[in-house]
Design an enzyme around this catalytic site. Structure first.
Site, short mmCIF file in Angstrom:
data_model
loop_
_atom_site.label_atom_id
_atom_site.label_comp_id
_atom_site.label_asym_id
_atom_site.label_seq_id
_atom_site.Cartn_x
_atom_site.Cartn_y
_atom_site.Cartn_z
N HIS A 332 3.34 -3.82 -9.92
CA HIS A 332 3.37 -2.43 -9.80
C HIS A 332 3.34 -1.96 -11.54
O HIS A 332 3.59 -2.68 -12.29
CB HIS A 332 4.79 -2.04 -9.30
CG HIS A 332 4.74 -0.50 -8.84
ND1 HIS A 332 5.21 0.41 -10.11
CD2 HIS A 332 4.60 0.33 -7.88
CE1 HIS A 332 4.94 1.65 -9.40
NE2 HIS A 332 4.60 1.58 -8.24
N ASP A 388 3.66 -1.18 -0.81
CA ASP A 388 2.33 -1.09 0.03
C ASP A 388 2.26 -2.39 1.02
O ASP A 388 1.52 -2.32 1.63
CB ASP A 388 1.19 -0.82 -0.78
CG ASP A 388 1.19 0.48 -1.85
OD1 ASP A 388 1.38 1.38 -0.96
OD2 ASP A 388 1.17 0.23 -3.18
#
Length: 489
Positions: A332, A388
């Protein structure tokens, strides 16, 4: 905010001039504009476009370490894996709160009382019904249009329906005065945008299905109404699965805000011109649409499908390490350890799979997780699973098509966008339009050259010449035909 002490400063020495400058540090932050005072004479042969005599500029490609606003909304500590909404840990909110209550928290700064919560929920649901003209707009889209294109256009279209929401028509202080009338008008647009987000998204879904639109029902929750509008086909006393309704509510809560990500920054950049909030939200949708942002969970599923089976995971991982394949769902931009939302999503996934059955890609996903977490390549680069990685599996098991995943991200993120937009409109000192600087490295001044005197190199240097289109079908036949006014290549 306390006054900085004499030690709360940065001393900078400009070796070009020998001068020293003292720059205050407030909240561990220095003002970029303070560096404009660091000036020097232009050196012999130096480009005038460097603007050396006008002070230093701060270069920060991709906003890696630039703060553009002071905020009280969301705090992220990427190194520690911390996410808090208005100070509340996301783990507590996911267990004890719900999406609309958390929406109130993000927008207004505190958890609502029972009466405040009732009023907010009532107004949001009351404003969920779409105008007939909005239905006509959505019906104009092709059956195979991407749902994010539809949703983006739908939000922009709403801006044309409410003249009282437009500062271009009502005056540029419409949302910045901060008086009772200003706040009431702002709240009304907030109710409309949150309420209609699920309605417009469901309409976009049903355009793809070739089905009639469904009027938002009374008496259901925010996510329950959303599922009803997508799936109801005339059945009596239809009620969505409570497990899926709850799972979607948790996912909406987790996706409600994430500080100044690409789409939120886009909303604020657009909103800084004092455009109406519908246009700003449409701009946020357009930004979120990209595969580097809102399309990430869709990319996870496509990756897992391409892997095929758990047995193929080790080979895929080696291809990733050789940079032959792209790894989605790990790492991320902010979180350098673990994404705190990912643990909540995994628990939610277990609840969903109990009623839907396990997705056929789950074993491949778990095998990938296991191999990556033990591999020194991923450990060294701090590539842990993000939100995700599992959310795509949940959406897939719930029966949503892949290209609808970004819509399921955009709908709850409307709340975060609105929270930051409202904060900016009401900030002390008013709104200043966002206008970043650039470092110009193009040609210096040059004289115009008539077309017949231009050399080939000047007309077609690298990456500047247009690429011709290969014309086929009717376009090709038309080019071969003769007619008055036909252009010559």
């Amino acid at each position: 905010m306390g006054q900085p002490s004499s030690n709360d400063s940065l001393t900078v020495r400009d070796n070009r001039t020998g001068k020293s400058y003292t720059i205050p540090i407030v909240n561990n932050t220095v003002q970029a504009t303070a560096f404009k005072a660091i000036k020097a004479a232009r050196q012999q042969g130096e480009r005038e476009e460097n603007e050396t005599e006008k002070g230093l500029r701060i270069a920060d490609k991709g906003f890696l370490n630039t703060a553009v606003i002071t905020s009280e909304i969301t705090y992220i500590d990427g190194d520690a894996g911390v996410l808090r909404y208005r100070g509340y840990p996301i783990e507590q909110l996911a267990v004890h709160s719900n999406f609309l209550e958390t929406s109130y928290l993000l927008i207004y700064g505190s958890l609502p009382t029972r009466s405040q919560s009732k009023l907010f929920e009532h107004e949001v649901m009351q404003h969920s019904i779409a105008h007939h003209d909005a239905e006509s707009l959505l019906r104009a889209f092709r059956y195979d249009s991407h749902p994010m294109s539809i949703l983006t256009s739908a939000f922009a279209g709403l801006g044309s329906m409410y003249s009282e929401a437009n500062p271009s028509l009502q005056g540029q202080t419409l949302y910045t005065k901060g008086d009772a009338a200003c706040l009431a008008n702002m709240d009304k647009q907030i109710y409309r945008l949150i309420g209609k987000a699920t309605t417009l998204a469901a309409m976009a879904y049903r355009v793809r299905q070739g089905r009639k639109f469904v009027t938002p029902p009374a008496g259901l929750s925010y996510t329950g109404s959303f599922l009803y509008q997508m799936d109801h086909l005339g059945e009596e006393e239809y009620k969505p699965s409570p497990v899926l309704e709850k799972a979607l509510d948790v996912l909406f809560l987790l996706h409600a805000d994430h500080e100044l990500n690409a789409s939120c920054t886009t909303v604020l950049q657009t909103g800084s011109s004092l455009v109406d909030p519908y246009s700003a939200i449409a701009a946020g949708c357009a930004s979120l649409y990209g595969p580097l942002h809102g399309g990430a969970n869709e990319a996870v599923i496509r990756m897992l499908i391409s892997i095929g089976s758990p047995d193929n995971v080790p080979a895929f991982v080696e291809q990733v390490k050789r940079r032959e394949k792209v790894l989605s769902g790990f790492g991320h931009r902010v979180y350098k350890t673990s994404d705190p939302r990912s643990f909540i999503v995994r628990k939610t996934a277990d609840e969903v799979f109990k009623v839907t059955g396990k997705d056929e890609l789950l074993e491949t996903a778990m095998r990938l997780h296991e191999v990556a977490m033990k591999d020194e390549y991923f450990i060294k680069r701090k590539l842990a699973p993000n939100v995700d990685f599992c959310s795509g599996l949940i959406y897939r098991s719930m029966g949503f098509p892949l290209d609808f995943f970004p819509v399921l991200f955009a709908v709850p993120r409307v709340v975060g966008w609105l929270a930051h937009w409202r904060q900016m409109m009401l900030q002390p000192g008013g709104v200043k339009i966002w206008r970043p600087r650039q470092v110009y490295v193009g040609p210096s001044v040059r004289d115009y050259v008539p077309v017949d005197e231009r050399g080939q190199d000047e007309a077609s240097s690298k990456n500047t010449a247009p690429t011709p289109v290969v014309h086929m079908g009717q376009s090709k036949r038309t080019m071969l035909a003769s007619f008055k006014g036909k252009s010559k290549l």
